[in-house]
Write a protein that holds these residues in place. Structure first.
Motif, mmCIF file in Angstrom:
data_model
loop_
_atom_site.group_PDB
_atom_site.id
_atom_site.type_symbol
_atom_site.label_atom_id
_atom_site.label_comp_id
_atom_site.label_asym_id
_atom_site.label_seq_id
_atom_site.Cartn_x
_atom_site.Cartn_y
_atom_site.Cartn_z
ATOM 1 N N GLN A 129 31.357 93.671 30.290
ATOM 2 C CA GLN A 129 30.498 93.811 29.117
ATOM 3 C C GLN A 129 29.718 92.530 28.834
ATOM 4 N N GLN A 130 30.399 91.399 28.841
ATOM 5 C CA GLN A 130 29.778 90.170 28.348
ATOM 6 C C GLN A 130 29.054 89.381 29.434
ATOM 7 N N VAL A 131 29.644 89.227 30.576
ATOM 8 C CA VAL A 131 28.955 88.532 31.664
ATOM 9 C C VAL A 131 27.790 89.383 32.164
ATOM 10 N N TRP B 197 20.376 96.112 30.368
ATOM 11 C CA TRP B 197 21.053 96.909 31.401
ATOM 12 C C TRP B 197 22.564 96.667 31.320
ATOM 13 N N GLY B 198 22.940 95.429 31.076
ATOM 14 C CA GLY B 198 24.356 95.111 30.910
ATOM 15 C C GLY B 198 24.919 95.666 29.618
ATOM 16 N N VAL B 199 24.100 95.619 28.549
ATOM 17 C CA VAL B 199 24.536 96.172 27.266
ATOM 18 C C VAL B 199 24.766 97.674 27.392
ATOM 19 N N GLN C 4 29.953 94.027 21.378
ATOM 20 C CA GLN C 4 30.651 93.123 22.298
ATOM 21 C C GLN C 4 29.793 92.797 23.513
ATOM 22 N N SER C 5 28.959 93.727 23.914
ATOM 23 C CA SER C 5 28.058 93.497 25.040
ATOM 24 C C SER C 5 26.808 92.740 24.615
ATOM 25 N N PHE C 6 26.257 93.122 23.469
ATOM 26 C CA PHE C 6 24.961 92.593 23.042
ATOM 27 C C PHE C 6 25.029 91.140 22.559
ATOM 28 N N LEU C 7 26.042 90.795 21.772
ATOM 29 C CA LEU C 7 26.040 89.499 21.105
ATOM 30 C C LEU C 7 26.005 88.313 22.070
ATOM 31 N N VAL D 157 39.855 84.049 30.521
ATOM 32 C CA VAL D 157 40.268 84.000 31.921
ATOM 33 C C VAL D 157 39.098 84.267 32.862
ATOM 34 N N PHE D 158 38.279 85.288 32.557
ATOM 35 C CA PHE D 158 37.275 85.746 33.511
ATOM 36 C C PHE D 158 35.835 85.326 33.198
ATOM 37 N N ASN D 159 35.429 85.362 31.929
ATOM 38 C CA ASN D 159 34.034 85.063 31.613
ATOM 39 C C ASN D 159 33.610 83.680 32.078
ATOM 40 N N PHE D 160 34.424 82.689 31.781
ATOM 41 C CA PHE D 160 34.074 81.314 32.119
ATOM 42 C C PHE D 160 33.999 81.122 33.637
ATOM 43 N N ILE D 161 34.942 81.709 34.349
ATOM 44 C CA ILE D 161 34.972 81.559 35.808
ATOM 45 C C ILE D 161 33.769 82.236 36.446
#
Length: 209
Positions: free
Chosen positions: A67-69, A77-79, A110-113, A184-188
Motif C-alpha cells: 500500500q505505502q511503498v 496507481w498504487g493508491v 493508508q495508501s494515499f497519505l 520492517v519492510f517500508n524502509f528497506i
C-alpha cells in the motif's frame, strides 16, 4: 577515463517534470496496477493467515508495504491497488465482502497519505536524510491511526461484530500490525529499490504519470 554515469538526482528533481520531459499514462501503469494487486494479495494473505486477529485485522500485516511503498513510487496507481487487493487477501481470512467494502476508506488513506506526503514535501524515496525518514514515519503513523480507528470503531462496531472490551485490542492490533510491518519492510524497500525505480518509465512523478 571519463564515464557516462548519469548525474545523481536531487529530491526536488525526482518529483519535478523537467522542460521537454514527456510523461503520460501508458500500458506500463496498467501492468503496475495489476502487479501491485497481485503482490498485495500474496503478501496481505500471508499476514491474514499467519497473524490473524479477526475480520481482516492482523498483528503483523505485510500488505501495508505494498500500500505505502507502491503508492510512493506509482502515485494513484498504487493508491488504487492498495484499496483493491485487501478484498482478496481478506477473503482468504474469511472476512465478509461487505466488511472489506467498508474498509475502503481506511485502506485508501493508508495508501494515499505517504504518497501525498512525499510529493507535497519533496521527500526523497531513497531515504537520504533524517527528514525523509521522519516524513515516512509520520505518514505511516497518521495513516495507520486513521485505519485503526475507522475499522474497529466505525465498521466492526457498527455491524455488531465487536464487544466493548475487544475494541481496544482491535485498535492496537490494526495500528501495531501496520506500523511494525511498515518499519520492517517500508524502509528497506525504499532504501534499496528506489534508486532503480525512480529512473524507470513506470515511476510516477505526479499522480498518474
Amino acid at each position: 577515463m571519463a564515464t557516462n554515469k548519469p548525474a545523481d538526482l536531487t529530491a526536488e528533481q525526482i518529483w519535478t517534470v523537467e522542460p521537454g520531459e514527456k510523461r503520460s499514462v501508458g500500458v506500463i501503469h496498467i501492468v503496475i496496477l495489476a502487479l501491485l494487486i497481485g503482490i498485495g494479495f500474496v503478501v496481505g494473505s500471508f499476514g491474514s493467515i499467519s497473524f490473524p486477529l479477526g475480520f481482516g485485522v492482523n498483528f503483523f500485516w505485510t500488505g501495508i508495504a505494498v500500500q505505502q511503498v507502491g503508492s510512493i513510487w506509482f502515485g494513484l496507481w498504487g493508491v488504487l491497488a492498495g484499496a483493491i487487493f485487501p478484498f482478496f487477501s481478506n477473503a482468504i481470512a474469511g472476512t465478509p465482502f461487505y466488511i472489506s467494502l467498508a474498509y475502503i476508506p481506511a485502506n485508501a488513506v493508508q495508501s494515499f497519505l505517504p504518497a501525498w506526503a512525499f510529493r507535497r514535501f519533496k521527500a526523497d524515496p531513497r531515504l537520504r536524510s533524517g527528514r525523509d525518514y521522519l516524513i515516512l514515519l509520520a505518514a505511516m503513523i497518521v495513516s495507520s491511526a486513521f485505519g485503526a480507528l475507522w475499522s474497529p470503531l466505525v465498521v466492526l462496531r457498527s455491524f455488531g461484530l465487536l464487544t466493548t472490551d475487544s475494541v481496544p485490542l482491535f485498535i492496537w492490533g490494526w495500528f501495531g500490525g501496520n506500523v511494525v510491518a511498515g518499519l520492517v519492510f517500508n524502509f528497506i524497500l525504499l532504501k534499496v529499490l528506489s534508486p532503480v525505480v525512480i529512473r524507470t518509465a513506470a515511476f510516477v512523478k505526479k499522480w498518474l504519470a
